[in-house]
Motif scaffolding. Structure first.
Motif, mmCIF file in Angstrom:
data_model
loop_
_atom_site.group_PDB
_atom_site.id
_atom_site.type_symbol
_atom_site.label_atom_id
_atom_site.label_comp_id
_atom_site.label_asym_id
_atom_site.label_seq_id
_atom_site.Cartn_x
_atom_site.Cartn_y
_atom_site.Cartn_z
ATOM 1 N N MET A 1 5.550 -7.716 36.207
ATOM 2 C CA MET A 1 4.496 -8.443 34.904
ATOM 3 C C MET A 1 5.168 -7.371 33.920
ATOM 4 S SD MET A 1 3.288 -5.566 32.692
ATOM 5 C CE MET A 1 3.705 -3.353 32.475
ATOM 6 N N THR A 2 6.437 -6.850 33.289
ATOM 7 C CA THR A 2 7.311 -7.031 31.639
ATOM 8 C C THR A 2 7.443 -8.538 31.986
ATOM 9 O OG1 THR A 2 7.883 -4.546 31.995
ATOM 10 C CG2 THR A 2 8.787 -6.055 30.441
ATOM 11 N N ALA A 3 8.130 -9.216 33.616
ATOM 12 C CA ALA A 3 8.780 -10.643 33.294
ATOM 13 C C ALA A 3 8.227 -11.385 33.024
ATOM 14 C CB ALA A 3 9.893 -10.460 34.299
ATOM 15 N N SER A 4 6.611 -11.346 33.602
ATOM 16 C CA SER A 4 5.534 -12.270 33.930
ATOM 17 C C SER A 4 5.661 -12.709 32.524
ATOM 18 C CB SER A 4 4.577 -11.786 34.547
ATOM 19 O OG SER A 4 3.711 -10.380 33.655
ATOM 20 N N GLY A 5 5.364 -11.748 31.327
ATOM 21 C CA GLY A 5 4.992 -12.220 29.856
ATOM 22 C C GLY A 5 3.437 -11.753 29.372
ATOM 23 N N GLY A 6 3.442 -10.944 30.710
ATOM 24 C CA GLY A 6 1.579 -10.709 30.459
ATOM 25 C C GLY A 6 1.022 -9.214 31.501
ATOM 26 N N ARG A 7 0.615 -8.626 30.825
ATOM 27 C CA ARG A 7 0.047 -7.520 31.573
ATOM 28 C C ARG A 7 -1.704 -7.115 31.824
ATOM 29 N NH1 ARG A 7 1.104 -1.579 29.358
ATOM 30 N NH2 ARG A 7 0.462 0.223 30.780
ATOM 31 N N ARG A 8 -1.582 -7.106 33.155
ATOM 32 C CA ARG A 8 -3.210 -7.742 34.068
ATOM 33 C C ARG A 8 -4.037 -6.241 33.409
ATOM 34 N NH1 ARG A 8 -4.260 -6.272 39.617
ATOM 35 N NH2 ARG A 8 -4.096 -4.064 39.189
ATOM 36 N N ILE A 9 -5.583 -6.723 32.987
ATOM 37 C CA ILE A 9 -6.584 -6.304 32.096
ATOM 38 C C ILE A 9 -7.868 -6.444 33.699
ATOM 39 C CG2 ILE A 9 -8.546 -5.824 31.400
ATOM 40 C CD1 ILE A 9 -6.875 -7.250 28.870
ATOM 41 N N LYS A 10 -7.989 -5.187 34.595
ATOM 42 C CA LYS A 10 -8.554 -5.658 35.683
ATOM 43 C C LYS A 10 -10.018 -4.336 35.802
ATOM 44 C CE LYS A 10 -8.080 -6.116 40.721
ATOM 45 N NZ LYS A 10 -9.253 -4.466 40.818
ATOM 46 N N ARG A 11 -10.928 -4.593 34.836
ATOM 47 C CA ARG A 11 -11.582 -3.526 34.118
ATOM 48 C C ARG A 11 -13.143 -4.565 34.397
ATOM 49 N NH1 ARG A 11 -11.316 1.009 29.703
ATOM 50 N NH2 ARG A 11 -8.863 0.905 31.078
ATOM 51 N N SER A 12 -14.115 -3.595 35.251
ATOM 52 C CA SER A 12 -15.432 -3.825 35.439
ATOM 53 C C SER A 12 -16.589 -3.172 34.822
ATOM 54 C CB SER A 12 -15.729 -3.898 37.358
ATOM 55 O OG SER A 12 -15.214 -2.430 37.610
ATOM 56 N N GLN B 1 -17.165 -15.019 30.131
ATOM 57 C CA GLN B 1 -15.634 -16.172 30.980
ATOM 58 C C GLN B 1 -15.159 -16.891 29.786
ATOM 59 O OE1 GLN B 1 -14.382 -16.800 34.053
ATOM 60 N NE2 GLN B 1 -13.047 -18.660 32.840
ATOM 61 N N THR B 2 -16.424 -17.431 28.823
ATOM 62 C CA THR B 2 -15.777 -18.488 27.401
ATOM 63 C C THR B 2 -15.549 -17.280 26.405
ATOM 64 O OG1 THR B 2 -18.299 -19.845 27.796
ATOM 65 C CG2 THR B 2 -17.141 -20.185 25.696
ATOM 66 N N TYR B 3 -16.209 -16.086 26.441
ATOM 67 C CA TYR B 3 -15.456 -15.304 25.490
ATOM 68 C C TYR B 3 -14.055 -15.461 26.166
ATOM 69 C CZ TYR B 3 -14.806 -10.675 23.001
ATOM 70 O OH TYR B 3 -14.060 -9.926 22.623
ATOM 71 N N ILE B 4 -14.006 -14.444 27.044
ATOM 72 C CA ILE B 4 -12.461 -14.734 27.321
ATOM 73 C C ILE B 4 -11.306 -15.681 27.054
ATOM 74 C CG2 ILE B 4 -10.799 -13.672 29.475
ATOM 75 C CD1 ILE B 4 -12.540 -11.569 28.540
ATOM 76 N N GLU B 5 -11.990 -16.939 27.511
ATOM 77 C CA GLU B 5 -10.701 -18.569 27.162
ATOM 78 C C GLU B 5 -10.336 -18.124 25.674
ATOM 79 O OE1 GLU B 5 -13.388 -21.047 28.663
ATOM 80 O OE2 GLU B 5 -12.966 -20.977 31.046
ATOM 81 N N ASN B 6 -11.973 -17.837 24.457
ATOM 82 C CA ASN B 6 -11.228 -17.713 23.180
ATOM 83 C C ASN B 6 -10.756 -16.881 22.677
ATOM 84 O OD1 ASN B 6 -13.130 -20.204 22.097
ATOM 85 N ND2 ASN B 6 -14.011 -19.506 23.765
ATOM 86 N N HIS B 7 -10.152 -15.503 23.014
ATOM 87 C CA HIS B 7 -9.717 -14.409 23.218
ATOM 88 C C HIS B 7 -8.380 -14.814 22.797
ATOM 89 C CE1 HIS B 7 -8.935 -10.573 22.487
ATOM 90 N NE2 HIS B 7 -10.218 -10.170 22.522
ATOM 91 N N SER B 8 -7.872 -14.711 21.597
ATOM 92 C CA SER B 8 -6.584 -14.785 20.844
ATOM 93 C C SER B 8 -5.267 -13.487 21.890
ATOM 94 C CB SER B 8 -6.788 -14.421 20.091
ATOM 95 O OG SER B 8 -6.879 -13.101 18.742
ATOM 96 N N VAL C 1 -5.305 -13.123 24.995
ATOM 97 C CA VAL C 1 -5.537 -13.183 26.353
ATOM 98 C C VAL C 1 -4.415 -14.323 26.695
ATOM 99 C CG1 VAL C 1 -6.722 -13.509 28.236
ATOM 100 C CG2 VAL C 1 -7.990 -12.544 26.472
ATOM 101 N N HIS C 2 -3.880 -14.064 27.523
ATOM 102 C CA HIS C 2 -3.059 -14.648 28.029
ATOM 103 C C HIS C 2 -3.207 -16.336 28.492
ATOM 104 C CE1 HIS C 2 0.760 -16.698 29.088
ATOM 105 N NE2 HIS C 2 1.663 -15.482 28.481
ATOM 106 N N LYS C 3 -3.496 -16.998 28.108
ATOM 107 C CA LYS C 3 -3.745 -18.523 28.159
ATOM 108 C C LYS C 3 -3.622 -19.232 29.905
ATOM 109 C CE LYS C 3 -7.100 -17.391 26.238
ATOM 110 N NZ LYS C 3 -6.200 -16.949 24.827
ATOM 111 N N ASP C 4 -2.158 -19.365 30.323
ATOM 112 C CA ASP C 4 -1.447 -19.422 31.039
ATOM 113 C C ASP C 4 -0.940 -18.967 32.119
ATOM 114 O OD1 ASP C 4 -0.035 -21.463 28.849
ATOM 115 O OD2 ASP C 4 1.203 -20.344 29.022
ATOM 116 N N MET C 5 -1.752 -17.659 32.515
ATOM 117 C CA MET C 5 -2.316 -16.112 33.829
ATOM 118 C C MET C 5 -3.447 -17.090 33.829
ATOM 119 S SD MET C 5 0.689 -13.610 32.320
ATOM 120 C CE MET C 5 0.716 -12.974 34.032
ATOM 121 N N THR C 6 -3.521 -16.060 35.268
ATOM 122 C CA THR C 6 -5.058 -15.846 35.972
ATOM 123 C C THR C 6 -5.320 -15.371 34.873
ATOM 124 O OG1 THR C 6 -4.014 -16.077 37.972
ATOM 125 C CG2 THR C 6 -6.509 -15.625 37.395
#
Length: 411
Positions: free
Chosen positions: A257-268, A335-342, A344-349
């Motif tokens: 996770m550290t090496a990837s450049g992002g940290r996962r958010i997985k919540r519902s 989905q659109t809100y996440i895409e536009n959130h500054s 959020v890492h756009k190069d990751m899922t």
């Protein structure tokens, strides 16, 4: 020299036996004084030379040697050799004492050699810690292995000296006790093997964040030794894990996770199924005021209307033909809100997905990665996203499931 004091004492009227004892004590005292003086002089010389060399060289290895007192230990060698060579002359009339003194000095020499070896190995460890590519390696594990071998050889040498048996004969005789030795050093042997496997397979490095539920560890690895791995948990407590447990048990390393450049958010959030419905044209028109989905609703509304008209769908009942639901539109909005959130890492899922229905409702999960991996900032980003999610639910005539107690129902 050894008989001058003796002859003087005999001439002074002392008996030969008393003269021998006094002669021995006088020579022993003289030897100790000379040895202490020489030890002081050689220690001073070795320190001066070491400091001069350390200031003139670019490497800091010699500075580390000085910090670990290697020159000081080395300075004791000459006085010790002097005492060893002088012992037969001092105890010339006392063979038993001479033999005992020689053995004692040999043992001191073995211990001194052990301290010199230890100082040198610790210096190597400290020096390698200053080199980036070795900072996260379990160097201390290998130092401990060498020290165990050195201690074993020292102990064997001491026993061989005491018993008068040849060192190699003593080692050979211990072959029969190898099973006991293996049993005693079981953890050290397992730790050594584990350290090699951990290093070769690059499983854990110093500084890695690991989670080891079996031992209650969740934090950064601060030390890897031959027998244990120390983990500083997030509450600043220290958890000690057997090194071989890294091979035999399962644990989680967050380095990826550290090496990837992002940290996962997985919540519902769980949406009440009873609030999901088809949207009427009036409701769709009202939702078009939400800027993030205005274009989507216009395009989607046109496509659906065209399809229904071409297939002559009776739209007096909303269930007929193709329709939009408030739940589907809300999912698209997020989905659109996440895409536009500054943040959020756009190069990751990143996606917003509907999970399997539960007795409490339908989970709507946000899956993405934050750009900032720092814990505090990560929690802030995730909180900011879900603050917006919870506040925006009501604009789509949806409700988040909440468990109501009997007291709540009475109210």
């Amino acid at each position: 020299m050894k008989h001058i004091i003796y002859d003087f004492l005999i001439e002074s009227g002392f008996t030969p036996q008393v003269a021998s004892y006094l002669n021995m004590l006088a020579l022993l005292l003289l030897l100790l004084v000379i040895a202490l003086i020489l030890d002081f002089i050689f220690t001073l010389i070795f320190r001066r030379i070491s400091n001069v060399v350390a200031t003139r060289t670019k490497t800091n290895f010699d500075d580390i040697l000085i910090d670990n007192k290697l020159p000081t230990y080395a300075a004791h060698i000459v006085p010790l050799l002097l005492v060893y060579e002088a012992v037969p002359y001092i105890f010339t009339d006392f063979d038993y004492v001479s033999n005992l003194a020689e053995k004692s000095i040999r043992i001191l020499g073995i211990l001194l050699s052990l301290y010199i070896i230890k100082s040198f190995l610790l210096s190597i460890r400290n020096y390698l810690k200053t080199i980036d590519r070795y900072k996260n390696k379990p160097i201390y594990s290998y130092i401990q292995v060498f020290m165990i071998v050195a201690w074993l050889l020292a102990i064997f040498s001491i026993f061989a000296t005491i018993t008068g048996v040849s060192f190699w004969k003593f080692i050979t005789g211990l072959g029969a006790a190898s099973a006991i030795i293996i049993l005693v050093f079981r953890d050290s042997i397992l730790g050594f093997v584990a350290s090699i496997q951990v290093t070769v397979n690059d499983m854990v490095r110093i500084g890695d964040w690991i989670t080891f539920e079996k031992y209650g560890a969740d934090g950064d690895v601060i030390e890897i030794t031959l027998a244990t791995v120390k983990v500083q948990n997030w509450d600043k407590t220290i958890t000690t894990i057997p090194t071989y447990a890294l091979i035999s048990d399962s644990f989680k390393n967050w380095r990826g996770m550290t090496a990837s450049g992002g940290r996962r958010i997985k919540r519902s959030v769980i949406i009440k199924a009873s609030t999901i419905k088809f949207l009427t044209p009036i409701e769709i028109q009202k939702l078009k005021d939400i800027q993030l989905i205005t274009d989507y609703l216009e395009q989607r509304d046109e496509i659906i209307n065209t399809h229904n008209e071409q297939n002559q769908i009776n739209k007096e009942a909303l269930i007929n033909g193709r329709n939009m639901t408030n739940f589907g539109v809300f999912r698209k909005y997020l989905q659109t809100y996440i895409e536009n959130h500054s943040a959020v890492h756009k190069d990751m899922t990143y996606m917003v997905r509907q999970l399997e229905q539960t007795p409490h409702g339908i989970p709507l999960e946000i899956y993405c990665f934050s750009k900032d991996q720092r814990w505090v900032n990560y929690e802030y980003i995730m909180g900011d996203i879900f603050d917006h999610v919870l506040a925006s639910v009501k604009f789509f005539d949806l409700e988040v499931y909440e468990y109501h107690t009997t007291t709540d129902q009475l109210k």
